[in-house]
Design a protein around this motif. Structure first.
Motif, PDB file in Angstrom:
ATOM      1  N   VAL A   1       5.034  -6.691  -1.429  1.00 16.55           N
ATOM      2  CA  VAL A   1       4.363  -5.473  -1.903  1.00 16.55           C
ATOM      3  C   VAL A   1       5.279  -4.261  -1.802  1.00 16.55           C
ATOM      4  CG1 VAL A   1       2.464  -3.865  -1.486  1.00 16.55           C
ATOM      5  CG2 VAL A   1       2.037  -6.318  -1.430  1.00 16.55           C
ATOM      6  N   GLY A   2       6.056  -4.174  -0.750  1.00 16.56           N
ATOM      7  CA  GLY A   2       6.909  -3.007  -0.547  1.00 16.56           C
ATOM      8  C   GLY A   2       8.280  -3.112  -1.184  1.00 16.56           C
ATOM      9  N   ALA A   3       8.646  -4.284  -1.704  1.00 21.80           N
ATOM     10  CA  ALA A   3      10.008  -4.511  -2.201  1.00 21.80           C
ATOM     11  C   ALA A   3      10.440  -3.491  -3.249  1.00 21.80           C
ATOM     12  CB  ALA A   3      10.119  -5.926  -2.769  1.00 21.80           C
ATOM     13  N   HIS A   4       9.555  -3.211  -4.199  1.00 21.35           N
ATOM     14  CA  HIS A   4       9.881  -2.267  -5.271  1.00 21.35           C
ATOM     15  C   HIS A   4      10.283  -0.913  -4.699  1.00 21.35           C
ATOM     16  CE1 HIS A   4       7.833   1.139  -7.454  1.00 21.35           C
ATOM     17  NE2 HIS A   4       8.770   0.846  -8.311  1.00 21.35           N
ATOM     18  N   HIS A   5       9.564  -0.449  -3.690  1.00 26.34           N
ATOM     19  CA  HIS A   5       9.858   0.857  -3.103  1.00 26.34           C
ATOM     20  C   HIS A   5      11.161   0.850  -2.319  1.00 26.34           C
ATOM     21  CE1 HIS A   5       5.891   2.127  -4.296  1.00 26.34           C
ATOM     22  NE2 HIS A   5       5.354   1.119  -3.653  1.00 26.34           N
TER      23      HIS A   5
END
Length: 215
Positions: free
Chosen positions: A173-177
């Motif tokens: 979930v946080g990878a993009h950020h």
């Protein structure tokens, strides 16, 4: 990049920033749709400056229609391509009101029906507004994926698919950020700041930039 190194790559980025967020300012999913559509070929800082006053007035697609295209242009005229973007935002608001009861749909196909919303924008909305495990590949993530060897690919879609395949839990979930922030502030386009990069030893980029203080 090997599987163990990929996990360690994300682990270090997560350790530095446990709760990554988009730098776009928004109060609800609709405002996020507008902000991301406006951010094409513009900076998040510039979009935020333009939308702060706008989002005090407009929180729903119907309120955007009530505001009207001319008034919207006045709010966003500092953003590049504002005429085209204003037209798309109004058209998208009309579709959301007429076809989705004023609610932002939680699926990519429906989001991509909206004018000004492509795959990348839809992925951002699904991730940031609804917590989906999506990977919105912009220029920063495309560069980081290829330069580091994390997710090499010739097109944004190829990089997206590689990230989807390679990124493990609990980082999806946080990878993009993490990746966009890393590309924006450390792994910069012209001169990556390798000397202060927490994942430099895992990165396949050969021409590491030396510490300017040391030279």
């Amino acid at each position: 990049m090997k599987k163990d190194n990929i996990f360690e790559f994300y682990r270090r980025l997560a350790e530095d920033n446990p709760e990554p967020e988009t730098e776009l300012e928004f109060g609800n999913p609709y405002q996020l749709v507008v902000a991301v559509a406006l951010s094409a070929q513009a900076t998040d800082v510039g979009v935020n400056k333009a939308t702060r006053a706008l989002f005090e007035k407009v929180k729903t697609p119907q309120q955007m229609l009530d505001l009207g295209e001319d008034a919207l242009k006045e709010h966003i005229k500092t953003i590049g391509l504002f005429n085209t973007k204003a037209k798309n935002v109004i058209l998208a608001a009309r579709i959301l009101v007429d076809e989705f009861d004023g609610e932002v749909p939680e699926d990519r196909a429906s989001l991509e029906k909206l004018p000004g919303v492509g795959r990348k924008t839809a992925n951002v909305v699904l991730n940031c507004a609804f917590g989906h495990e999506t990977f919105a590949v912009d220029t920063h993530i495309f560069r980081v994926g290829n330069r580091t060897g994390l997710a090499p690919g010739k097109t944004p879609l190829a990089v997206e698919k590689k990230l989807d395949k390679q990124t493990p839990q609990p980082f999806r979930v946080g990878a993009h950020h993490w990746l966009i922030l890393h590309g924006r502030y450390v792994c910069k386009a012209r001169k990556p700041e390798c000397w202060r990069c927490t994942v430099a030893d895992l990165c396949r980029f050969k021409k590491k930039t030396p510490d300017p203080a040391a030279t």
